[in-house]
Design a protein around this motif. Structure first.
Motif, short mmCIF file in Angstrom:
data_model
loop_
_atom_site.label_atom_id
_atom_site.label_comp_id
_atom_site.label_asym_id
_atom_site.label_seq_id
_atom_site.Cartn_x
_atom_site.Cartn_y
_atom_site.Cartn_z
N ASP A 53 14.58 84.85 36.10
CA ASP A 53 13.26 85.06 35.50
C ASP A 53 12.15 84.77 36.51
N PRO A 54 12.00 85.66 37.49
CA PRO A 54 11.00 85.40 38.53
C PRO A 54 9.57 85.31 38.00
N PHE A 88 6.90 82.35 38.72
CA PHE A 88 5.53 82.57 39.20
C PHE A 88 4.54 81.78 38.34
N TRP A 89 4.56 82.00 37.02
CA TRP A 89 3.57 81.36 36.15
C TRP A 89 3.74 79.84 36.13
N GLY A 90 4.98 79.36 36.12
CA GLY A 90 5.21 77.92 36.13
C GLY A 90 4.70 77.26 37.40
N THR A 91 4.93 77.91 38.53
CA THR A 91 4.45 77.37 39.80
C THR A 91 2.92 77.40 39.85
N ALA A 92 2.33 78.50 39.38
CA ALA A 92 0.86 78.60 39.37
C ALA A 92 0.24 77.54 38.47
N GLU A 93 0.89 77.24 37.34
CA GLU A 93 0.36 76.23 36.42
C GLU A 93 0.53 74.82 36.97
N ARG A 108 -2.03 83.59 31.72
CA ARG A 108 -0.78 84.35 31.56
C ARG A 108 -1.00 85.61 30.74
N LYS A 109 -1.67 85.45 29.62
CA LYS A 109 -1.87 86.58 28.71
C LYS A 109 -2.62 87.73 29.41
N GLY A 110 -3.63 87.40 30.18
CA GLY A 110 -4.42 88.40 30.88
C GLY A 110 -3.83 88.81 32.22
N ILE A 138 0.55 80.55 47.18
CA ILE A 138 0.79 79.27 46.53
C ILE A 138 2.11 78.70 47.07
N VAL A 139 2.14 77.40 47.35
CA VAL A 139 3.37 76.70 47.71
C VAL A 139 3.54 75.57 46.70
N SER A 140 4.71 75.51 46.07
CA SER A 140 4.94 74.50 45.04
C SER A 140 4.86 73.09 45.63
#
Length: 173
Positions: free
Chosen positions: A10-11, A15-20, A45-47, A83-85
């Motif tokens: 689930d890439p 993405f969204w988890g790392t961004a958050e 996320r929605k947008g 972004i780097v986690s």
């Protein structure tokens, strides 16, 4: 679940988890010789977008433009965001378009004490907001285990096989 496995299955969620979880990254505008700049982002996320708040006085804002400059073209300004986690086991390079936003509701939603430290209030004339409309993101996930990394490097020595220390996926929004 390791980020390697999660990126394979689930890439978009990675993405969204790392961004958050990661509150800042490096933003750059295509076609300029400006360096990428550190920016805090706000996740939508929605947008399928990230939002940025900056000052009209920054080189970035002067390059992107605002108001009629971005709304008349409708296309926005091509940009990249990296972004780097926190654990440095996920790296993301996103492509998209920056659009000036004069939506007062969005300004209100994004406002917080940290932004307030840079501006004289929500109506500060130097405050500008941009929506980064995401188009594509490349995600690299690697092991954060020193032991696994060393083991894979040792196994690859003398073999005709690369070490298995990560995965690369590309997603479209």
């Amino acid at each position: 679940m390791s980020e390697i496995k999660h990126t394979k299955t689930d890439p978009a969620d990675v993405f969204w988890g790392t961004a958050e979880d990661t509150r800042f990254g490096m933003l750059g505008v295509k076609g300029t010789d400006q360096h990428m700049q550190p920016m805090t982002h706000f996740v939508d996320r929605k947008g399928k977008a990230l939002w940025f708040v900056t000052s009209r006085e920054t080189d970035l804002a002067k390059t992107i433009g605002e108001g009629w400059q971005t709304k008349m073209s409708g296309d926005g300004t091509e940009a990249k965001f990296t972004i780097v986690s926190k654990g440095q086991d996920v790296q993301i390079s996103a492509k998209g378009r920056l659009h000036y936003s004069d939506e007062k509701d969005k300004h209100e939603e994004l406002w917080n004490p940290v932004i307030g430290a840079w501006f004289e209030g929500k109506d500060d004339p130097n405050l500008v907001v941009y929506r980064f409309e995401l188009e594509e993101a490349a995600i690299w996930a690697s092991t954060d285990s020193t032991f696994v990394f060393a083991w894979e490097i040792a196994k690859a020595q003398g073999r005709d096989k690369d070490p298995d220390v990560g995965v690369h996926e590309v997603i479209n929004f």
